[in-house]
Design a protein around this motif. Sequence first.
Motif, short mmCIF file in Angstrom:
data_model
loop_
_atom_site.label_atom_id
_atom_site.label_comp_id
_atom_site.label_asym_id
_atom_site.label_seq_id
_atom_site.Cartn_x
_atom_site.Cartn_y
_atom_site.Cartn_z
N LYS A 45 0.50 6.45 6.60
CA LYS A 45 -0.20 7.49 7.28
C LYS A 45 0.28 8.86 7.03
O LYS A 45 -0.67 9.73 6.66
N GLU A 46 1.44 8.95 6.99
CA GLU A 46 2.03 10.08 6.56
C GLU A 46 1.90 10.62 5.16
O GLU A 46 1.48 11.61 4.87
N LEU A 47 2.18 9.64 4.27
CA LEU A 47 1.80 9.93 2.88
C LEU A 47 0.32 10.31 2.75
O LEU A 47 0.04 10.96 1.80
N GLN A 48 -0.37 9.38 3.27
CA GLN A 48 -2.00 9.71 3.06
C GLN A 48 -2.21 11.08 3.67
O GLN A 48 -3.10 11.69 2.83
N LYS A 49 -1.70 11.43 4.42
CA LYS A 49 -2.13 12.87 4.95
C LYS A 49 -1.39 14.08 4.02
O LYS A 49 -2.11 14.70 3.54
N ILE A 50 -0.52 13.50 3.45
CA ILE A 50 0.15 14.57 2.39
C ILE A 50 -0.61 14.68 1.23
O ILE A 50 -1.22 15.43 0.42
N PHE A 51 -0.95 13.31 0.59
CA PHE A 51 -1.98 13.25 -0.43
C PHE A 51 -3.27 14.00 -0.30
O PHE A 51 -3.88 14.61 -1.01
N GLU A 52 -4.05 13.70 1.00
CA GLU A 52 -5.38 14.41 1.41
C GLU A 52 -5.19 16.00 1.10
O GLU A 52 -5.98 16.60 0.67
N ALA A 53 -3.95 16.27 1.71
CA ALA A 53 -3.60 17.78 1.82
C ALA A 53 -3.41 18.34 0.45
O ALA A 53 -3.77 19.58 -0.15
N SER A 54 -2.90 17.65 -0.61
CA SER A 54 -2.74 18.13 -1.89
C SER A 54 -3.99 18.25 -2.84
O SER A 54 -3.97 18.86 -3.65
N LYS A 55 -4.89 17.41 -2.38
CA LYS A 55 -6.23 17.68 -3.25
C LYS A 55 -6.92 18.64 -2.83
O LYS A 55 -8.08 19.04 -3.51
N LYS A 56 -6.90 19.40 -1.82
CA LYS A 56 -7.58 20.55 -1.19
C LYS A 56 -7.19 21.95 -2.16
O LYS A 56 -6.02 22.10 -2.57
N ASN A 116 2.81 14.29 -9.43
CA ASN A 116 3.58 15.37 -9.02
C ASN A 116 3.51 16.19 -7.79
O ASN A 116 3.87 17.17 -7.67
N ILE A 117 3.04 15.32 -6.75
CA ILE A 117 3.00 15.94 -5.41
C ILE A 117 4.25 15.75 -4.75
O ILE A 117 5.15 14.55 -4.85
N GLU A 118 4.98 16.41 -3.98
CA GLU A 118 6.28 16.34 -3.54
C GLU A 118 5.94 15.67 -1.98
O GLU A 118 5.10 16.15 -1.17
N PHE A 119 7.02 14.92 -1.82
CA PHE A 119 6.86 14.00 -0.58
C PHE A 119 8.37 13.25 -0.43
O PHE A 119 8.96 13.18 -1.42
N ASP A 120 8.56 12.88 0.77
CA ASP A 120 9.80 11.87 0.85
C ASP A 120 9.16 10.30 0.86
O ASP A 120 8.60 9.74 1.43
N PRO A 121 9.91 9.63 -0.17
CA PRO A 121 9.52 8.15 -0.51
C PRO A 121 10.17 7.57 0.37
O PRO A 121 9.90 6.22 0.33
N THR A 122 11.41 7.67 1.23
CA THR A 122 11.87 6.55 1.86
C THR A 122 11.34 6.27 2.97
O THR A 122 10.46 6.83 3.48
N SER A 175 0.83 -1.13 0.10
CA SER A 175 -0.02 -0.15 0.03
C SER A 175 0.84 1.09 -0.06
O SER A 175 0.57 2.09 -0.70
N VAL A 176 2.14 1.19 0.90
CA VAL A 176 2.92 2.39 0.59
C VAL A 176 3.30 2.54 -0.63
O VAL A 176 3.60 3.59 -1.29
N LYS A 177 3.83 1.44 -1.45
CA LYS A 177 4.33 1.47 -2.53
C LYS A 177 3.28 1.90 -3.66
O LYS A 177 3.63 2.96 -4.56
N ALA A 178 2.11 1.57 -3.37
CA ALA A 178 1.18 2.07 -4.53
C ALA A 178 0.88 3.62 -4.33
O ALA A 178 0.67 4.26 -5.31
N LEU A 179 1.01 4.07 -3.08
CA LEU A 179 0.67 5.35 -2.80
C LEU A 179 1.92 6.36 -3.20
O LEU A 179 1.73 7.35 -3.80
N ILE A 180 3.25 5.86 -3.29
CA ILE A 180 4.26 6.43 -3.59
C ILE A 180 3.95 6.49 -5.19
O ILE A 180 4.25 7.52 -5.52
N LYS A 181 3.67 5.59 -5.96
CA LYS A 181 3.60 5.69 -7.36
C LYS A 181 2.42 6.51 -7.70
O LYS A 181 2.79 7.55 -8.70
N THR A 182 1.46 6.54 -6.86
CA THR A 182 0.37 7.35 -7.49
C THR A 182 0.49 9.00 -7.14
O THR A 182 0.34 9.87 -7.82
N MET A 183 1.41 9.49 -5.77
CA MET A 183 1.54 10.59 -5.65
C MET A 183 2.82 10.97 -6.72
O MET A 183 2.81 12.56 -6.91
N ALA A 184 3.55 10.24 -7.13
CA ALA A 184 4.61 10.70 -8.00
C ALA A 184 4.24 10.93 -9.29
O ALA A 184 4.78 11.95 -9.99
N LYS A 185 3.24 10.14 -9.80
CA LYS A 185 2.36 10.37 -11.15
C LYS A 185 1.83 11.79 -11.06
O LYS A 185 1.58 12.43 -11.92
#
Length: 117
Positions: free
Chosen positions: A106-117, A79-85, A67-77
């Motif tokens: 949880k960290e990535l999900q929070k960044i993803f949700e914030a980017s949608k606003k 162009n959301i800035e995040f730390d993938p490590t 699920s982390v890998k999938a979220l990382i790929k989605t966020m990269a596509k």
Amino acid sequence: MKKCSQKGLILLTTLCSIGFSGSVIAACDSSPTCGGASTSSTSSTSSTSSSTKKDNRRDVKRDKKASVKALIKTMAKLNIEFDPTVDLDGAVTSAQKTAVYDAKHKELQKIFEASKK
């Protein structure tokens, strides 16, 4: 009715406490007071239950990692800035690694949700 030895009762209690729901044929050691039931049948039951528990932990860890890998790929596509490590330093057990992946998700999900606003 014959009584089980202390060893047999401890094994039966242990099986129940870890949530073993199968039928226990022999929960006593091979002492004459138990009717000659062998320890090996209960030991294999216990190790099978333990093995299943380990498999379940591995499955949970694998799912969290995926699920982390999938979220990382989605966020990269997107162009959301995040730390993938994912820092697994110090995480030795499967449970610790699962917790690290869960926290990262949880960290990535929070960044993803914030980017949608």
